[in-house]
Design a protein around this motif. Sequence first.
Motif, PDB file in Angstrom:
ATOM      1  N   ARG A 118      38.207  40.225  49.156  1.00 33.92           N
ATOM      2  CA  ARG A 118      38.428  39.073  48.302  1.00 33.92           C
ATOM      3  C   ARG A 118      38.055  37.770  49.010  1.00 33.92           C
ATOM      4  O   ARG A 118      38.072  36.711  48.412  1.00 33.92           O
ATOM      5  CB  ARG A 118      39.881  39.000  47.862  1.00 33.92           C
ATOM      6  CG  ARG A 118      40.329  40.244  47.136  1.00 33.92           C
ATOM      7  CD  ARG A 118      41.588  39.997  46.367  1.00 33.92           C
ATOM      8  NE  ARG A 118      41.462  38.838  45.525  1.00 33.92           N
ATOM      9  CZ  ARG A 118      40.870  38.829  44.346  1.00 33.92           C
ATOM     10  NH1 ARG A 118      40.388  39.927  43.864  1.00 33.92           N
ATOM     11  NH2 ARG A 118      40.794  37.734  43.648  1.00 33.92           N
ATOM     12  N   ILE A 152      36.917  45.150  44.342  1.00 36.61           N
ATOM     13  CA  ILE A 152      37.575  43.850  44.277  1.00 36.61           C
ATOM     14  C   ILE A 152      38.938  43.935  43.592  1.00 36.61           C
ATOM     15  O   ILE A 152      39.813  43.110  43.803  1.00 36.61           O
ATOM     16  CB  ILE A 152      36.644  42.823  43.587  1.00 36.61           C
ATOM     17  CG1 ILE A 152      36.919  41.421  44.073  1.00 36.61           C
ATOM     18  CG2 ILE A 152      36.715  42.904  42.091  1.00 36.61           C
ATOM     19  CD1 ILE A 152      35.708  40.561  43.959  1.00 36.61           C
ATOM     20  N   TYR A 156      43.887  43.655  45.040  1.00 34.40           N
ATOM     21  CA  TYR A 156      44.887  43.027  44.172  1.00 34.40           C
ATOM     22  C   TYR A 156      46.043  43.965  43.902  1.00 34.40           C
ATOM     23  O   TYR A 156      47.219  43.628  44.069  1.00 34.40           O
ATOM     24  CB  TYR A 156      44.238  42.714  42.830  1.00 34.40           C
ATOM     25  CG  TYR A 156      44.137  41.263  42.534  1.00 34.40           C
ATOM     26  CD1 TYR A 156      45.071  40.373  43.013  1.00 34.40           C
ATOM     27  CD2 TYR A 156      43.105  40.777  41.751  1.00 34.40           C
ATOM     28  CE1 TYR A 156      44.964  39.045  42.738  1.00 34.40           C
ATOM     29  CE2 TYR A 156      42.990  39.451  41.471  1.00 34.40           C
ATOM     30  CZ  TYR A 156      43.920  38.583  41.964  1.00 34.40           C
ATOM     31  OH  TYR A 156      43.792  37.273  41.678  1.00 34.40           O
ATOM     32  N   THR A 209      40.546  41.021  36.060  1.00 35.53           N
ATOM     33  CA  THR A 209      39.509  40.896  37.097  1.00 35.53           C
ATOM     34  C   THR A 209      38.271  41.690  36.713  1.00 35.53           C
ATOM     35  O   THR A 209      37.148  41.193  36.783  1.00 35.53           O
ATOM     36  CB  THR A 209      40.038  41.398  38.446  1.00 35.53           C
ATOM     37  OG1 THR A 209      41.306  40.827  38.683  1.00 35.53           O
ATOM     38  CG2 THR A 209      39.105  41.025  39.567  1.00 35.53           C
ATOM     39  N   GLU A 213      34.552  40.338  35.665  1.00 39.40           N
ATOM     40  CA  GLU A 213      33.696  40.465  36.844  1.00 39.40           C
ATOM     41  C   GLU A 213      32.227  40.363  36.472  1.00 39.40           C
ATOM     42  O   GLU A 213      31.755  41.028  35.560  1.00 39.40           O
ATOM     43  CB  GLU A 213      33.981  41.801  37.534  1.00 39.40           C
ATOM     44  CG  GLU A 213      33.152  42.053  38.755  1.00 39.40           C
ATOM     45  CD  GLU A 213      33.236  40.939  39.788  1.00 39.40           C
ATOM     46  OE1 GLU A 213      34.340  40.451  40.016  1.00 39.40           O
ATOM     47  OE2 GLU A 213      32.197  40.567  40.325  1.00 39.40           O
TER      48      GLU A 213
END
Lengths: 278, 282
Positions: A118, A152, A156, A209, A213
Amino acid sequence: MKLLRPYFKAVVNARKLLVYTFLLCFALLIYMPFLMIALKSIGRGWFGRLWLPPELTLDWYRWAVEVTNIPEITKNTLIIAALAVAMSTLIGIPTGWAFGRRKIPGKELLMSMILLPRMIPPIAYALGVAQIFYRLHLINTHFGVALAHVAICAPYAILVLSATFEGLDERVLEAAAVCGANPLRTFFHVILPLILPGILSSMIFTFTTSYNEFTLTLMTYGKDTITLPVRTYIAMGEGYWEVTSAMSIILVIPSLIVLFMIQRQVAPEKLVGGFKGV
Amino acid sequence: MRRGSELRSSLVTLLMLLPGLAGFFGLFFYPMMVTVVRSLRPEGQQVGWTLEHYITFLREPRAREVIVLTFVLSISSTLCSILFSVPLCLVLRQKLRGHRFFRLTMLIPRVVPGLIGALGLLLLFGSRGWVNLFLIQFVPFIDEPVRINYTIPGLILFYTWLYFPFTSVTTLSTLESLDPSIEEAADVAGANRWQVLRHIVIPLIMPGILAGSVLTFMAAFGAFSIPLVAGGNYRPLSVEIYRQIDFTPARWSAASARAMIMAALQVAFLTVYMRILRRPTV
């Protein structure tokens, strides 16, 4: 002194006015771009120095649906997001548990390592991901694009879930054991209800996300796996601003709904930060 | 017996960590390594080592322009976000009526895709956008639309719009965890509002501001979608990388070399920044 009081009041009021003007300008700056997009997407013949479009139409939405095949693209986007959420959650639960409840030597270091994707610009490792996926024939598959998103999304999920597991009170578990619950029962009746909000919020974060993306999708998509952000980018390149606006509105509404839905349940601040002390 | 159970417990921990580590190494570390190796191979070949991609890029006169542009954009948008976030957070902290709404507003640039933000900003600041209409109608001496899109100030504005939430959210949460008694003490000691702000509040929230600004800087440095659609002729490093593989034949090695330069520059800058950050404020 008495004479001065109205003057003070006026000053206080002026301060308040100033503060509200500042806030209003801030809100306008944030919302006006979306308002412009929305108007652009329903207006016709909006040229020259006009504040509002002279004619309203839904043609651009029809175009977006018919020409650019939005339903199919939305389906792609949702399939990819669902796969990415499933994979990140499957990665996040065990790893988050280990981070939250076990003693790990060098935990801080390990966590910052996990969060590295990230911090490094996605384009740097997207190049490598694309080359590996070309070799493995994962380009242009839903699974491949979703896997790229996991790079990615997973950090999270791990971050949010480790905080959840950390917050699990040992005494509650002991109380359940004392009361005679077997491990299975403890899990379903005590642990699960306690960690469910955390799992849900991690799923929501990873969903948004993946849904938004762009970089990683652009490097791994093919003609069968075009997602909404990539299609919007292509439409922008084609130069049909009205159709692009219509597509943007279709793309942006779910994100906004999610934001307004979750703002009371989970601190939406987590969407932004997540690094403790960097 | 006891040792055995300890061993088993750490084995379980390791096993549980495995998915996360697999994800990290498979989807981040390995691709990074592939990028490194690719950048050292001759174009289109699987064997041989060369540094030519780095050398040709760095020798180009445009290389310096691109790198300077990337830094100018990211540093100035970071500064703008700090200048914008601090007053905003100070205001929001007072919990005026409707502050929840403004808090939510602050997050919007982060939850919508950057592309959409760029599109909306391009429309808003375009020659026929509302900002220019406003300027032409209400500000004297402006009769022609002001060019904002596709210029450097415009790009800084767009970057700030998109990435200030990192700074403002961190600043706000630091500000709200501040002990109010400190300010009260200063107040009792006879400091006026401005002095309290200047000598008490700002120094205390400085770590939060800096931590948030690091996030803004990193995001702005790696920004891709905004300069791709709103950059015009200005191409920061990320777009420059993408341009190498956008056309056929794709120049993967050249792109990888640029990506490595980008990552190295970012790490170098962050190291310097962290040094400054660790220094005690005031």
